[in-house]
Design a protein around this motif. Sequence first.
Motif, PDB file in Angstrom:
ATOM      1  N   LEU A  38       1.613   6.272  -7.134  1.00  0.00           N
ATOM      2  CA  LEU A  38       0.467   7.081  -7.558  1.00  0.00           C
ATOM      3  C   LEU A  38       0.742   8.567  -7.357  1.00  0.00           C
ATOM      4  CD1 LEU A  38      -2.384   6.522  -8.665  1.00  0.00           C
ATOM      5  CD2 LEU A  38      -3.220   6.633  -6.322  1.00  0.00           C
ATOM      6  N   LYS A  39       1.407   8.901  -6.263  1.00  0.00           N
ATOM      7  CA  LYS A  39       1.731  10.298  -5.976  1.00  0.00           C
ATOM      8  C   LYS A  39       2.705  10.858  -7.018  1.00  0.00           C
ATOM      9  CE  LYS A  39       2.501  11.287  -1.682  1.00  0.00           C
ATOM     10  NZ  LYS A  39       3.172  11.420  -0.360  1.00  0.00           N
ATOM     11  N   THR A  91       0.967   3.825  -3.114  1.00  0.00           N
ATOM     12  CA  THR A  91       0.628   5.235  -2.880  1.00  0.00           C
ATOM     13  C   THR A  91       1.743   6.154  -3.360  1.00  0.00           C
ATOM     14  OG1 THR A  91      -0.701   4.607  -0.950  1.00  0.00           O
ATOM     15  CG2 THR A  91      -0.047   6.918  -1.135  1.00  0.00           C
ATOM     16  N   GLU A  92       2.996   5.780  -3.101  1.00  0.00           N
ATOM     17  CA  GLU A  92       4.134   6.567  -3.572  1.00  0.00           C
ATOM     18  C   GLU A  92       4.147   6.635  -5.092  1.00  0.00           C
ATOM     19  OE1 GLU A  92       7.328   5.623   0.057  1.00  0.00           O
ATOM     20  OE2 GLU A  92       7.475   4.574  -1.866  1.00  0.00           O
ATOM     21  N   SER A 138       0.822  -1.207   0.000  1.00  0.00           N
ATOM     22  CA  SER A 138       0.000   0.000   0.000  1.00  0.00           C
ATOM     23  C   SER A 138       0.861   1.264   0.000  1.00  0.00           C
ATOM     24  CB  SER A 138      -0.925  -0.005   1.219  1.00  0.00           C
ATOM     25  OG  SER A 138      -1.694   1.167   1.274  1.00  0.00           O
ATOM     26  N   VAL A 139       1.948   1.242   0.771  1.00  0.00           N
ATOM     27  CA  VAL A 139       2.854   2.394   0.821  1.00  0.00           C
ATOM     28  C   VAL A 139       3.514   2.617  -0.536  1.00  0.00           C
ATOM     29  CG1 VAL A 139       5.014   3.252   1.792  1.00  0.00           C
ATOM     30  CG2 VAL A 139       3.294   2.231   3.297  1.00  0.00           C
TER      31      VAL A 139
END
Length: 247
Positions: free
Chosen positions: A50-51, A47-48, A43-44
């Motif tokens: 995607l960011k 998310t990175e 998940s981390v």
Amino acid sequence: MRKGTLFSNLFRSVCFLCSVGFLVWAYQSGYFQLITDNPEEFSVLFTEHLKLVAISSLLAIVISFPIGILITRERFKTFEWFFLNLANMGQAVPSIAVLALIMLVLGIGLYTAVLALFMYSVLPILRNTVEGIRSVDHHLLDSARGMGLTPAQILFRIEIPNALPIIMGGIRTAVVLNIGSAALAYLIGGGGLGNYIFTGIEMLDSTYLLSGAVPVTLMAIVADYGLRLVERAMTSKGIRLQQSIIK
């Protein structure tokens, strides 16, 4: 239904079924065990990734779109060669080389990766914006002038709506390129799913490799499809009908 459309739909269906079959096989073979065993870590990293894509793509749109419109205006056409060639430089240099050059100036980390991805995604949006505006039928523009519309009204009511499909094509290209290239951010400490991909390459471990590559691929497919829906929602029915007739 025309043969071309029928063949296209059949090809998409076959590709979809093959993709689903591959995912089921990979899951049953344990290649995604890394994700299921470490959901928080995944998940981390997701998310990175995607960011990185979201920030760099948004910056590219916010900067390239207005510049593309500006250099199609009569008084600023002389600057077109400068901006297009500048954007070409960012695209012509390999993405890993762009990362390395910016890293020498800014060091490692998220912002270095974002800047590199931004440079790599400017050209498709800028070029498609210019080509989209230029592709608008001159008869429409002449009619709009004859009706007394101001240059700003012509731009927002005629040029941009008619150029929107081409512009969105450039945005889709830039976003998909960014999603794939963002994996390289791992090399300069930018995070993302490249962590799994490059770990898998170094260790010759398919579990790591697929745990990074498959989500990146799915992210690109979902982003492209989502942007197609946005394009369809923003494009008027008349323009969509005209495009279907041309095709």
